[in-house]
Design a protein around this motif. Structure first.
Motif, PDB file in Angstrom:
ATOM      1  N   LEU A 176       0.822  -1.211   0.000  1.00 55.35           N
ATOM      2  CA  LEU A 176       0.000   0.000   0.000  1.00 55.35           C
ATOM      3  C   LEU A 176       0.854   1.257   0.000  1.00 55.35           C
ATOM      4  O   LEU A 176       0.586   2.205  -0.753  1.00 55.35           O
ATOM      5  CB  LEU A 176      -0.926  -0.010   1.224  1.00 55.35           C
ATOM      6  CG  LEU A 176      -1.835   1.208   1.417  1.00 55.35           C
ATOM      7  CD1 LEU A 176      -2.841   1.309   0.278  1.00 55.35           C
ATOM      8  CD2 LEU A 176      -2.558   1.131   2.755  1.00 55.35           C
ATOM      9  N   SER A 177       1.900   1.275   0.825  1.00 64.99           N
ATOM     10  CA  SER A 177       2.695   2.490   0.997  1.00 64.99           C
ATOM     11  C   SER A 177       3.698   2.717  -0.130  1.00 64.99           C
ATOM     12  O   SER A 177       4.025   3.869  -0.445  1.00 64.99           O
ATOM     13  CB  SER A 177       3.439   2.435   2.338  1.00 64.99           C
ATOM     14  OG  SER A 177       4.308   1.313   2.390  1.00 64.99           O
ATOM     15  N   GLN A 178       4.194   1.644  -0.752  1.00 70.39           N
ATOM     16  CA  GLN A 178       5.253   1.800  -1.741  1.00 70.39           C
ATOM     17  C   GLN A 178       4.811   1.551  -3.176  1.00 70.39           C
ATOM     18  O   GLN A 178       5.525   1.932  -4.112  1.00 70.39           O
ATOM     19  CB  GLN A 178       6.416   0.845  -1.400  1.00 70.39           C
ATOM     20  CG  GLN A 178       7.062   1.161  -0.064  1.00 70.39           C
ATOM     21  CD  GLN A 178       8.305   0.327   0.195  1.00 70.39           C
ATOM     22  OE1 GLN A 178       8.803  -0.363  -0.694  1.00 70.39           O
ATOM     23  NE2 GLN A 178       8.824   0.393   1.410  1.00 70.39           N
ATOM     24  N   ILE A 179       3.649   0.942  -3.372  1.00 70.94           N
ATOM     25  CA  ILE A 179       3.195   0.658  -4.744  1.00 70.94           C
ATOM     26  C   ILE A 179       1.878   1.359  -5.048  1.00 70.94           C
ATOM     27  O   ILE A 179       1.766   2.082  -6.039  1.00 70.94           O
ATOM     28  CB  ILE A 179       3.049  -0.869  -4.964  1.00 70.94           C
ATOM     29  CG1 ILE A 179       4.402  -1.560  -4.825  1.00 70.94           C
ATOM     30  CG2 ILE A 179       2.456  -1.156  -6.345  1.00 70.94           C
ATOM     31  CD1 ILE A 179       4.351  -3.053  -4.986  1.00 70.94           C
ATOM     32  N   ILE A 180       0.896   1.169  -4.184  1.00 67.59           N
ATOM     33  CA  ILE A 180      -0.444   1.679  -4.488  1.00 67.59           C
ATOM     34  C   ILE A 180      -0.529   3.193  -4.303  1.00 67.59           C
ATOM     35  O   ILE A 180      -0.916   3.921  -5.224  1.00 67.59           O
ATOM     36  CB  ILE A 180      -1.498   0.954  -3.624  1.00 67.59           C
ATOM     37  CG1 ILE A 180      -1.539  -0.530  -3.976  1.00 67.59           C
ATOM     38  CG2 ILE A 180      -2.870   1.590  -3.829  1.00 67.59           C
ATOM     39  CD1 ILE A 180      -2.501  -1.337  -3.136  1.00 67.59           C
ATOM     40  N   LEU A 181      -0.182   3.692  -3.117  1.00 61.86           N
ATOM     41  CA  LEU A 181      -0.344   5.127  -2.838  1.00 61.86           C
ATOM     42  C   LEU A 181       0.493   6.025  -3.748  1.00 61.86           C
ATOM     43  O   LEU A 181      -0.008   7.069  -4.194  1.00 61.86           O
ATOM     44  CB  LEU A 181      -0.026   5.414  -1.366  1.00 61.86           C
ATOM     45  CG  LEU A 181      -1.044   4.885  -0.349  1.00 61.86           C
ATOM     46  CD1 LEU A 181      -0.642   5.264   1.060  1.00 61.86           C
ATOM     47  CD2 LEU A 181      -2.446   5.414  -0.666  1.00 61.86           C
ATOM     48  N   PRO A 182       1.768   5.678  -4.060  1.00 59.05           N
ATOM     49  CA  PRO A 182       2.508   6.544  -4.996  1.00 59.05           C
ATOM     50  C   PRO A 182       1.842   6.655  -6.362  1.00 59.05           C
ATOM     51  O   PRO A 182       1.886   7.729  -6.986  1.00 59.05           O
ATOM     52  CB  PRO A 182       3.872   5.850  -5.097  1.00 59.05           C
ATOM     53  CG  PRO A 182       4.030   5.129  -3.800  1.00 59.05           C
ATOM     54  CD  PRO A 182       2.652   4.653  -3.465  1.00 59.05           C
ATOM     55  N   GLN A 183       1.216   5.576  -6.842  1.00 56.57           N
ATOM     56  CA  GLN A 183       0.540   5.622  -8.132  1.00 56.57           C
ATOM     57  C   GLN A 183      -0.853   6.236  -8.033  1.00 56.57           C
ATOM     58  O   GLN A 183      -1.452   6.572  -9.052  1.00 56.57           O
ATOM     59  CB  GLN A 183       0.432   4.214  -8.724  1.00 56.57           C
ATOM     60  CG  GLN A 183       1.761   3.552  -9.000  1.00 56.57           C
ATOM     61  CD  GLN A 183       1.621   2.206  -9.682  1.00 56.57           C
ATOM     62  OE1 GLN A 183       1.090   2.114 -10.793  1.00 56.57           O
ATOM     63  NE2 GLN A 183       2.083   1.150  -9.019  1.00 56.57           N
ATOM     64  N   LEU A 184      -1.341   6.384  -6.807  1.00 57.15           N
ATOM     65  CA  LEU A 184      -2.689   6.924  -6.606  1.00 57.15           C
ATOM     66  C   LEU A 184      -2.657   8.397  -6.205  1.00 57.15           C
ATOM     67  O   LEU A 184      -3.698   8.997  -5.970  1.00 57.15           O
ATOM     68  CB  LEU A 184      -3.396   6.098  -5.522  1.00 57.15           C
ATOM     69  CG  LEU A 184      -4.921   6.200  -5.407  1.00 57.15           C
ATOM     70  CD1 LEU A 184      -5.589   5.720  -6.686  1.00 57.15           C
ATOM     71  CD2 LEU A 184      -5.420   5.406  -4.207  1.00 57.15           C
ATOM     72  N   THR A 185      -1.476   8.998  -6.163  1.00 59.02           N
ATOM     73  CA  THR A 185      -1.340  10.375  -5.684  1.00 59.02           C
ATOM     74  C   THR A 185      -2.187  11.349  -6.496  1.00 59.02           C
ATOM     75  O   THR A 185      -2.881  12.207  -5.936  1.00 59.02           O
ATOM     76  CB  THR A 185       0.135  10.802  -5.729  1.00 59.02           C
ATOM     77  OG1 THR A 185       0.903   9.906  -4.928  1.00 59.02           O
ATOM     78  CG2 THR A 185       0.298  12.211  -5.210  1.00 59.02           C
ATOM     79  N   ARG A 186      -2.147  11.205  -7.824  1.00 62.17           N
ATOM     80  CA  ARG A 186      -2.890  12.147  -8.662  1.00 62.17           C
ATOM     81  C   ARG A 186      -4.395  12.032  -8.410  1.00 62.17           C
ATOM     82  O   ARG A 186      -5.080  13.058  -8.309  1.00 62.17           O
ATOM     83  CB  ARG A 186      -2.579  11.876 -10.129  1.00 62.17           C
ATOM     84  CG  ARG A 186      -3.299  12.831 -11.076  1.00 62.17           C
ATOM     85  CD  ARG A 186      -2.795  12.691 -12.494  1.00 62.17           C
ATOM     86  NE  ARG A 186      -3.445  13.638 -13.384  1.00 62.17           N
ATOM     87  CZ  ARG A 186      -3.110  13.818 -14.646  1.00 62.17           C
ATOM     88  NH1 ARG A 186      -2.104  13.125 -15.157  1.00 62.17           N
ATOM     89  NH2 ARG A 186      -3.737  14.697 -15.395  1.00 62.17           N
ATOM     90  N   SER A 187      -4.906  10.823  -8.290  1.00 62.52           N
ATOM     91  CA  SER A 187      -6.340  10.638  -8.026  1.00 62.52           C
ATOM     92  C   SER A 187      -6.725  11.207  -6.666  1.00 62.52           C
ATOM     93  O   SER A 187      -7.804  11.796  -6.507  1.00 62.52           O
ATOM     94  CB  SER A 187      -6.703   9.147  -8.090  1.00 62.52           C
ATOM     95  OG  SER A 187      -6.477   8.631  -9.378  1.00 62.52           O
ATOM     96  N   ILE A 188      -5.843  11.061  -5.675  1.00 61.38           N
ATOM     97  CA  ILE A 188      -6.123  11.613  -4.348  1.00 61.38           C
ATOM     98  C   ILE A 188      -6.148  13.132  -4.402  1.00 61.38           C
ATOM     99  O   ILE A 188      -7.021  13.775  -3.789  1.00 61.38           O
ATOM    100  CB  ILE A 188      -5.073  11.116  -3.335  1.00 61.38           C
ATOM    101  CG1 ILE A 188      -5.217   9.607  -3.119  1.00 61.38           C
ATOM    102  CG2 ILE A 188      -5.211  11.850  -2.009  1.00 61.38           C
ATOM    103  CD1 ILE A 188      -4.152   9.008  -2.216  1.00 61.38           C
ATOM    104  N   VAL A 189      -5.206  13.735  -5.141  1.00 62.64           N
ATOM    105  CA  VAL A 189      -5.176  15.192  -5.279  1.00 62.64           C
ATOM    106  C   VAL A 189      -6.438  15.689  -5.977  1.00 62.64           C
ATOM    107  O   VAL A 189      -7.050  16.683  -5.567  1.00 62.64           O
ATOM    108  CB  VAL A 189      -3.915  15.631  -6.050  1.00 62.64           C
ATOM    109  CG1 VAL A 189      -3.989  17.109  -6.419  1.00 62.64           C
ATOM    110  CG2 VAL A 189      -2.666  15.358  -5.227  1.00 62.64           C
ATOM    111  N   VAL A 190      -6.857  14.997  -7.035  1.00 63.56           N
ATOM    112  CA  VAL A 190      -8.071  15.388  -7.755  1.00 63.56           C
ATOM    113  C   VAL A 190      -9.291  15.272  -6.845  1.00 63.56           C
ATOM    114  O   VAL A 190     -10.121  16.197  -6.762  1.00 63.56           O
ATOM    115  CB  VAL A 190      -8.254  14.520  -9.012  1.00 63.56           C
ATOM    116  CG1 VAL A 190      -9.609  14.786  -9.652  1.00 63.56           C
ATOM    117  CG2 VAL A 190      -7.140  14.797 -10.018  1.00 63.56           C
TER     118      VAL A 190
END
Length: 299
Positions: A208-222
């Motif tokens: 979650l911390s090293q694979i999923i969340l880094p790739q999900l940053t843009r969606s979280i910001v949006v």
């Protein structure tokens, strides 16, 4: 050899012309919507901002209206209350939304479909209906109070007409958009990268911390930006479920304009609200463009 060069350059020229024609067609299709946005949103917003800086057609700029706003205890209290409600609601939204989105994306349970329907259900219910439904549920004579009374439990403090009541309503109203944005972002993460991490012994927290969340940053910001703008300017849910004082800025502006009939002060309140939302919009745009530039360089 000359013929060969001509044969090669001709398709390249046609492709270049096709791209130029496609770009012109795209601009032509976007132009009406962009012009309407300028006419209905940007021009009135700029006019209001200039009206607060040049009050009553003054020749020299003045920030007196803003000084009056920030010198007024009630105005500052309402602004801080709006920011507080927005930030707390946003934190709860992202926590619940990310948890449900992860469950919907990776769970193999047979209840996934049912949970998705329940999570997206508020999307099809107007905010005023949600508000009155919550009154019947969490109000002083609602289902929760009645059930606790039957069970012999006393001391129930209803969140209705309190800041927590507005937060509950805003979370319920905005949870579908949050889940859809985060689920769309999670859909772009390949299962192969997760399976590879599992094969080398990585646990769920590390994945979650090293694979999923880094790739999900843009969606979280949006999701965070869109929800911030929607919550900050919300009216119906805080008006029905929230306290009489302090008030959200939208309610404060409405009361100033309709009850006090002071359009100048209401215009200043609107300008302050717009500037706060503009700051969030600038942060969102910077994050998105930085992410796009990074992906472009990587490509």
């Amino acid at each position: 050899m000359v013929a060969s060069i001509g044969e090669i350059s001709a398709p390249a020229g046609r492709r270049r012309a096709a791209r130029q024609n496609g770009g012109a067609l795209g601009l032509a299709l976007v132009a009406p919507a962009f012009g309407l946005m300028i006419l209905l949103i940007l021009l009135p917003a700029c006019r209001s901002l200039l009206g607060t800086i040049f009050p009553d057609g003054a020749a020299l700029p003045s920030l007196k209206s803003y000084q009056t706003f920030f010198a007024d205890t009630r105005s500052v209290s309402n602004l801080l209350f709006t920011i507080q409600v927005t930030v707390v609601t946003l934190a709860i939204l992202l926590t619940i939304g990310l948890t449900l989105a992860l469950y919907l994306r990776f769970s193999q349970s047979r209840f996934v479909g049912a949970i998705q329907i329940i999570a997206l259900f508020p999307l099809f219910v107007p905010g005023i209906v949600i508000s009155f439904a919550l009154i019947r549920f969490i109000g002083p004579t609602g289902l929760v109070a009645t059930t606790l009374h039957v069970l012999g439990i006393s001391g129930y403090q209803t969140p209705y007409l309190h800041p927590s009541g507005a937060i509950i309503g805003l979370v319920w109203e905005n949870i579908p958009l949050t889940i859809m944005l985060l689920t769309a972002g999670l859909a772009q993460i390949s299962n192969s990268s997760i399976e590879a991490a599992r094969d080398v012994g990585a646990g769920w927290f590390r994945i979650l911390s090293q694979i999923i969340l880094p790739q999900l940053t843009r969606s979280i910001v949006v999701a965070a930006s869109l929800n911030f703008l929607g919550i900050f300017g919300s009216f119906t849910v805080p008006y029905i479920l929230g306290p009489a004082a302090p008030q959200m800025m939208s309610i404060f502006m409405q009361n100033t304009f309709s009850e006090r009939h002071d359009s100048g002060v209401a215009e200043t309140q609107a300008a302050v609200t717009f500037l706060v939302c503009l700051l969030v919009g600038v942060i969102y745009t910077a994050c998105v463009f930085r992410d796009t530039a990074r992906n472009g360089k990587a490509g």
